[in-house]
Design an enzyme around this catalytic site. Structure first.
Site, short mmCIF file in Angstrom:
data_model
loop_
_atom_site.label_atom_id
_atom_site.label_comp_id
_atom_site.label_asym_id
_atom_site.label_seq_id
_atom_site.Cartn_x
_atom_site.Cartn_y
_atom_site.Cartn_z
N HIS A 104 35.11 21.87 60.47
CA HIS A 104 34.50 22.73 61.48
C HIS A 104 33.44 23.59 60.78
O HIS A 104 33.75 24.27 59.79
CB HIS A 104 35.54 23.63 62.16
CG HIS A 104 36.55 22.85 62.95
ND1 HIS A 104 37.90 23.06 62.84
CD2 HIS A 104 36.39 21.87 63.86
CE1 HIS A 104 38.54 22.24 63.65
NE2 HIS A 104 37.65 21.50 64.28
N HIS A 145 40.98 24.77 56.26
CA HIS A 145 40.38 25.32 57.47
C HIS A 145 40.58 26.83 57.52
O HIS A 145 41.31 27.41 56.71
CB HIS A 145 41.05 24.71 58.72
CG HIS A 145 40.69 23.30 58.98
ND1 HIS A 145 39.89 22.91 60.03
CD2 HIS A 145 41.04 22.15 58.35
CE1 HIS A 145 39.75 21.60 60.03
NE2 HIS A 145 40.45 21.11 59.01
N GLU A 202 33.93 27.40 59.76
CA GLU A 202 35.08 27.78 58.94
C GLU A 202 34.64 27.80 57.48
O GLU A 202 34.83 26.85 56.73
CB GLU A 202 36.25 26.83 59.21
CG GLU A 202 36.71 26.91 60.66
CD GLU A 202 37.85 25.97 61.00
OE1 GLU A 202 38.30 25.22 60.11
OE2 GLU A 202 38.29 25.99 62.17
N GLU A 257 45.48 26.17 57.14
CA GLU A 257 44.73 27.24 57.79
C GLU A 257 44.80 28.50 56.93
O GLU A 257 45.88 29.00 56.63
CB GLU A 257 45.30 27.53 59.18
CG GLU A 257 45.29 26.33 60.13
CD GLU A 257 43.91 26.04 60.69
OE1 GLU A 257 43.00 26.87 60.51
OE2 GLU A 257 43.75 24.98 61.33
#
Length: 343
Positions: free
Chosen positions: A74, A167, A77, A231
């Site tokens: 993404h 991420h 990010e 994450e």
């Protein structure tokens, strides 16, 4: 983190455009500098696709691990991009210490350049055999490039295979760092991966039984990699991330790539399993809570999660926690996960 990496992270030189040169190069998928340093150290170096760097030891022993690290799937990010840029720069200057065969992937290069999450559609939903209405998106072609390069890397690999897809999350989270691990990862490899996630101070792990078209699940399913989507806090502007928040994962990743002894686990991650997927079937889809709801927010049994026309999603267990709630996804895609804690 080794002293070399610490110095690079905390004492960076700012180049043109206000970004440290290493960050600027990685964000632009420019591996020319680090590639040459690895080649000078005797590694076989290849650029199998735009934004992808492969560094392999010639005639390596069969036990040498093969590790893929991806960032920027993404485009907004950016924290992991900065972390990997500094780590890779320091490692290339001490290239003989690279103890694994390495594949680095900068995912959605065009979105990173544009400062956007994606160009046409979410790249991390493209790793599936049938893409339907997404087949014509710019990210569909990019996923094909990434799949081909990843397949070539792991096809030549030994049995020890890792893929860490780094991420950051859109929403705040009860657990600022957490990971999603495909349940199909082999038990021994899964245990090693969970230990590494503990060393990286990851607060929670979700065991995921099925793919949503993500890059890490694809690596686990098709190439037998111990793979995880990791994450690491919140989205941020490139060059403005607080890199001290990434110290634990940077130290753990540096140790993995250099083959250093495992560091003690600060705290065992809490482990969850997926209770249900929330799929958006129509434009009538509505979440039952607002956009301020954090990841891992607890909901009681029978609470409404979302409605989609006549269908209503409700909590089935005594307690379920919501992760990745996103009513803005395209029709047919996952709009959230509901998880329950197992340990």
């Amino acid at each position: 983190m080794t002293q070399a990496v610490t110095q690079v992270v905390t004492q960076v030189v700012v180049g043109a455009g206000g970004l440290p040169p290493a960050v600027q190069a990685l964000a632009q998928a420019d591996f020319s500098g680090v590639a040459q340093l690895f080649a000078n150290a005797g590694f076989t170096v290849a650029l199998p696709a735009p934004g992808m760097l492969q560094v392999v030891k010639p005639q390596a022993d069969a036990g040498r691990a093969s590790v893929a690290v991806s960032v920027g799937v993404h485009g907004d990010e950016t924290g992991p991009i900065e972390v990997l840029a500094h780590l890779l720069d320091a490692l290339s200057r001490d290239a003989s210490t690279l103890a694994v065969d390495l594949l680095v992937c900068v995912g959605n290069v065009d979105a990173i350049r544009a400062g956007k999450r994606f160009i046409d559609a979410d790249l991390n939903r493209m790793f599936r055999p049938v893409r339907g209405s997404l087949a014509q998106a710019a990210e569909s072609a990019r996923a094909d490039e990434m799949i081909a390069a990843t397949a070539a890397f792991f096809d030549a690999a030994g049995p020890v295979r890792w893929h860490l897809d780094l991420h950051t999350a859109i929403r705040p989270s009860v657990y600022p760092t957490f990971a999603i691990v495909p349940d199909l990862v082999a038990d021994d490899a899964k245990a090693q991966l969970i230990d590494w996630l503990g060393q990286a101070a990851i607060g929670a792990i979700i065991m995921n039984p099925q793919s949503a078209g993500t890059y890490s699940y694809y690596s686990a399913e098709h190439f037998g990699a111990a793979a995880s989507t990791v994450e690491l806090g919140r989205v941020g502007t490139l060059g403005q991330n607080d890199l001290s928040l990434f110290d634990d994962v940077s130290r753990a990743l540096d140790g993995l790539l250099r083959g250093l002894p495992a560091q003690p686990v600060k705290a065992q991650p809490h482990v969850f399993k997926v209770a249900q997927e929330i799929i958006k079937h129509s434009d009538e889809f509505r979440m039952a809570f607002d956009r301020s709801t954090q990841n891992f927010t607890s909901l009681p049994q029978h609470a409404v999660i979302a409605s989609d026309g006549d269908h209503v999603y409700t909590v089935q267990h005594a307690e379920e926690l919501v992760v990745f709630p996103n009513p803005d996804v395209r029709v047919g895609l996952r709009a959230g996960l509901m998880v329950v804690r197992t340990s």
